[in-house]
Design an enzyme around this catalytic site. Structure first.
Site, PDB file in Angstrom:
ATOM      1  CB  CYS A   1      -0.751  -0.254   1.275  1.00  0.00           C
ATOM      2  SG  CYS A   1      -1.750   1.830   1.264  1.00  0.00           S
TER       3      CYS A   1
ATOM      4  CB  CYS B   1      -0.056   2.341   4.011  1.00  0.00           C
ATOM      5  SG  CYS B   1      -1.584   1.527   3.734  1.00  0.00           S
TER       6      CYS B   1
END
Length: 345
Positions: A71, A74
């Site tokens: 991700c 993230c």
């Protein structure tokens, strides 16, 4: 912010766990982050979730960062959260959850997309946000979480010092009295003779305690509650976070209040006026001083449930003040905090 109860059941994806374990090992070998080494950032799995998040959230706010290795957003958000956790110095804990390694936990938390950040207070989930947000907005959201925690009666002071040993922390916990005091008087044993673990005679052994403890103890032994309160108040001026002084003062104040009540009249007024905050608070005081702790908490939780506005807040404040009479990890306090959270938010 709307809390909800949640539980965790189900099997574990062993392949994903193995991958996560390898990443954790690599992180440990590389030294990890400074924040993690100070305990302000922890990695959480399905096995450790109940202990590290649910139970721990009863005494300190937990911010959960749900992320994955693949991700991109993230990787933008996580450093911001870790930085803020380090700055908070233990005021709240950042719990990182790898969603790929913990699919059952992700399902229990109803993860739709990542990054996902939520808070856990008093064993309940508080809604957070999705996606990578700027640091200023993250700070603002965390401030809101801490405000909720304060309303629940959580103590949000930072740790005393980074080099405090586990033995020091354990000594503090042992020094806090483990039960409510009788209505007749505050026992002198509520004040330790020293700050160390309890010795064979029932009193703690170890290094000398602050002079205020001895003063409070002597005042209790001669029945001088005002003198004991003054000693505790003086100690709190020097050390505002002192757990023994806080608990001792709360106990003394409780007994001073109860001693001034006409108990029969107070109970009659509470029975006739179930939404009268003052009357219900007085009966809660009497119940707690008599050892009926759950009854005291339930009475005020009922007032919070039935009232609103200023009356509701008065009941909340009095309930939180009663929490201070017991150790912060007392299961009855934990249950009451959790219920209070669900009623308020």
């Amino acid at each position: 912010m709307q809390p909800r109860d949640f539980s965790l059941y189900g099997a574990v994806d062993l392949g994903a766990r193995q991958t996560a374990a390898q990443r954790r090992q690599q992180s440990a070998e590389s030294g990890g982050t400074a924040a993690a080494s100070n305990g302000t950032v922890i990695e959480v799995s399905e096995e450790t979730f109940n202990t590290d998040v649910v139970e721990r959230s009863r005494t300190v706010p937990i911010i959960m960062d749900l992320w994955a290795e693949w991700c991109g957003p993230c990787k933008q958000l996580s450093p911001v959260l870790e930085k803020l956790a380090a700055e908070a110095a233990g005021q709240w804990i950042l719990a990182k959850v790898d969603v790929d390694a913990n699919p059952q936990l992700s399902a229990a938390l109803q993860v739709q997309s990542i990054p996902m950040v939520v808070a856990v207070l008093g064993g309940q989930l508080v809604d957070g946000f999705l996606g990578a947000m700027p640091e200023a907005q993250v700070r603002q959201w965390i401030s809101q979480v801490l405000a909720v925690a304060e309303k629940m009666g959580m103590q949000l002071t930072a740790p005393a010092a980074a080099d405090e040993t586990d033995e020091d922390a354990a000594a503090d916990d042992e020094a806090v009295p483990a039960s409510a005091v009788p209505a007749s008087a505050v026992p002198a044993s509520a004040v330790p003779a020293s700050a160390g673990p309890a010795g064979p005679d029932g009193y703690p052994d170890g290094p000398p305690v602050p002079p205020a403890y001895a003063e409070a103890r002597a005042a209790m032994e001669r029945g001088d509650l005002d003198g004991a309160a003054q000693a505790f108040e003086q100690e709190l001026k020097q050390s505002p976070a002192d757990p023994v002084a806080k608990t001792g003062l709360a106990q003394v104040n409780l007994i001073r209040r109860v001693s001034s009540y006409d108990q029969a009249q107070v109970r009659k007024a509470a029975a006739e006026h179930p939404d009268d905050v003052e009357a219900q608070s007085k009966v809660a005081d009497i119940d707690l001083a008599s050892g009926r702790i759950d009854e005291a908490f339930d009475r005020l939780l009922g007032v919070v449930r039935r009232t609103s506005g200023d009356e509701r807040d008065k009941a909340r404040v009095h309930l939180v003040s009663l929490f201070e009479i017991l150790p912060p990890r007392d299961p009855r306090v934990n249950r009451a905090r959790s219920t209070l959270s669900s009623l308020l938010f």
